[in-house]
Design an enzyme around this catalytic site. Structure first.
Site, PDB file in Angstrom:
ATOM      1  N   LEU A   1       0.810  -1.223   0.000  1.00 61.89           N
ATOM      2  CA  LEU A   1       0.000   0.000   0.000  1.00 61.89           C
ATOM      3  C   LEU A   1       0.847   1.278   0.000  1.00 61.89           C
ATOM      4  CD1 LEU A   1      -2.782  -1.130   2.509  1.00 61.89           C
ATOM      5  CD2 LEU A   1      -2.869  -1.117   0.017  1.00 61.89           C
TER       6      LEU A   1
ATOM      7  N   HIS B   1      -4.913  -7.056  -8.247  1.00 61.95           N
ATOM      8  CA  HIS B   1      -5.963  -6.141  -7.794  1.00 61.95           C
ATOM      9  C   HIS B   1      -7.246  -6.954  -7.585  1.00 61.95           C
ATOM     10  CE1 HIS B   1      -7.773  -2.258  -7.140  1.00 61.95           C
ATOM     11  NE2 HIS B   1      -8.816  -2.689  -7.810  1.00 61.95           N
TER      12      HIS B   1
ATOM     13  N   ASN C   1       1.340  -6.806 -10.118  1.00 64.38           N
ATOM     14  CA  ASN C   1       0.473  -6.519  -8.981  1.00 64.38           C
ATOM     15  C   ASN C   1      -0.808  -7.330  -9.147  1.00 64.38           C
ATOM     16  OD1 ASN C   1      -0.565  -5.104  -6.657  1.00 64.38           O
ATOM     17  ND2 ASN C   1      -1.773  -3.825  -8.061  1.00 64.38           N
TER      18      ASN C   1
ATOM     19  N   ILE D   1       4.889   3.013  -5.641  1.00 61.51           N
ATOM     20  CA  ILE D   1       6.190   2.426  -5.990  1.00 61.51           C
ATOM     21  C   ILE D   1       7.060   3.532  -6.586  1.00 61.51           C
ATOM     22  CG2 ILE D   1       7.362   0.678  -7.411  1.00 61.51           C
ATOM     23  CD1 ILE D   1       5.594  -0.509  -5.281  1.00 61.51           C
TER      24      ILE D   1
ATOM     25  N   ASP E   1      -2.719   0.960 -10.898  1.00 60.56           N
ATOM     26  CA  ASP E   1      -3.684   0.027 -11.494  1.00 60.56           C
ATOM     27  C   ASP E   1      -3.877   0.200 -12.998  1.00 60.56           C
ATOM     28  OD1 ASP E   1      -4.114  -0.912  -8.927  1.00 60.56           O
ATOM     29  OD2 ASP E   1      -5.837   0.401  -8.588  1.00 60.56           O
TER      30      ASP E   1
HETATM   31  C1  GRF Z   1      -5.412  -8.680  -1.821  1.00 61.77           C
HETATM   32  O1  GRF Z   1      -6.791  -8.598  -1.836  1.00 61.77           O
HETATM   33  C2  GRF Z   1      -4.855  -8.129  -3.099  1.00 61.77           C
HETATM   34  O2  GRF Z   1      -5.704  -8.245  -4.176  1.00 61.77           O
HETATM   35  C3  GRF Z   1      -4.661  -6.676  -2.771  1.00 61.77           C
HETATM   36  O3  GRF Z   1      -4.274  -6.658  -1.417  1.00 61.77           O
HETATM   37  C4  GRF Z   1      -4.807  -7.786  -0.743  1.00 61.77           C
HETATM   38  C5  GRF Z   1      -3.709  -8.451   0.019  1.00 61.77           C
HETATM   39  O4  GRF Z   1      -4.199  -9.429   0.883  1.00 61.77           O
HETATM   40  N1  GRF Z   1      -3.725  -6.057  -3.669  1.00 61.77           N
HETATM   41  P1  GRF Z   1      -3.217 -10.375   1.716  1.00 61.77           P
HETATM   42  O5  GRF Z   1      -2.375  -9.483   2.628  1.00 61.77           O
HETATM   43  O6  GRF Z   1      -2.385 -11.124   0.740  1.00 61.77           O
HETATM   44  O7  GRF Z   1      -4.141 -11.268   2.489  1.00 61.77           O
END
Ligand code: GRF
Length: 207
Positions: A102, A121, A119, A105, A162
């Site tokens: 989060l 999403h 990535n 980058i 994205d």
């Molecule tokens: C996932 O839903 C992914 O799609 C998003 O962040 C979440 C990460 O979940 N980019 P986790 O930490 O792997 O459980």
């Protein structure tokens, strides 16, 4: 960029394992699946987990699986991204996976890994992407709009959130009885099933 390092010796081809780094900020359930998947792979290994949060659950998964982990706190990503780039170079990282990372980058990193950073999403991009579209917000928006389908998108990482080229999508049905939490569960099931095998097939294709 070729991710698979190989040399020909007489008539034999010798393959070297490529090194993957996973960047994650959260619980790391996807990171864990990827670590487990590549333990059995002949082409690549998860060499490093990087987080921006020192209490992120993903760091426990790394520790429990003998994978090195590093934490670079938020100011490093914005003020000294060269430290991140250097850490990846020192460990000869060939491919980067963002699994719930989060932070923006840094451009330096994107330039260093062209078509070598992906990535995931939790929706069918280009819908439900962009600013604020992470975690449960995505699934709330899918529910609020009465979508009949949602899913996952695996895409290349570019400077715009994205918006990198889409590599893979698959979908799940959303029924009227679903709420955001149950939609999230369906999406997570797809993530855990597809993310690691898709990464492996991308790496093979670009060998
Ligand atoms: C996932 O839903 C992914 O799609 C998003 O962040 C979440 C990460 O979940 N980019 P986790 O930490 O792997 O459980």
């Amino acid at each position: 960029m070729a991710y698979l390092k190989k040399i020909s010796f007489d008539s034999e081809i010798i393959l070297f394992m490529s090194n993957i780094a996973i960047l994650a900020s959260g619980s790391g359930s996807n990171a864990l699946k990827i670590i487990e998947h590549f333990k059995k792979s002949k082409i690549a290994d998860v060499k490093l987990v990087v987080s921006n949060k020192k209490d992120a659950g993903v760091l426990n998964h790394a520790r429990n699986n003998g994978v090195e982990s590093l934490v670079f706190e938020n100011n490093i990503w914005s003020d000294s991204p060269d430290l991140v780039v250097r850490a990846l170079e020192e460990r000869q990282i060939d491919f980067i996976v963002l699994a719930g990372f989060l932070r923006k980058i840094p451009d330096e990193l994107i330039e260093k890994y062209p078509k070598a950073m992906v990535n995931i999403h939790p929706a069918l991009l280009p819908k439900y992407g962009g600013k604020g579209m992470y975690g449960i917000n995505v699934h709330n928006a899918v529910k609020a709009n009465g979508e009949k389908q949602t899913g996952i998108t695996i895409h290349w990482v570019t400077a715009d959130y994205d918006e990198g080229e889409i590599i893979f999508q698959t979908s799940a049905e959303v029924s009227p009885d679903d709420d955001a939490a149950s939609i999230q569960k369906k999406v997570q099931k797809l993530e855990h099933e597809y993310f690691a095998p898709v990464i492996e097939s991308i790496m093979k294709k670009n060998a």
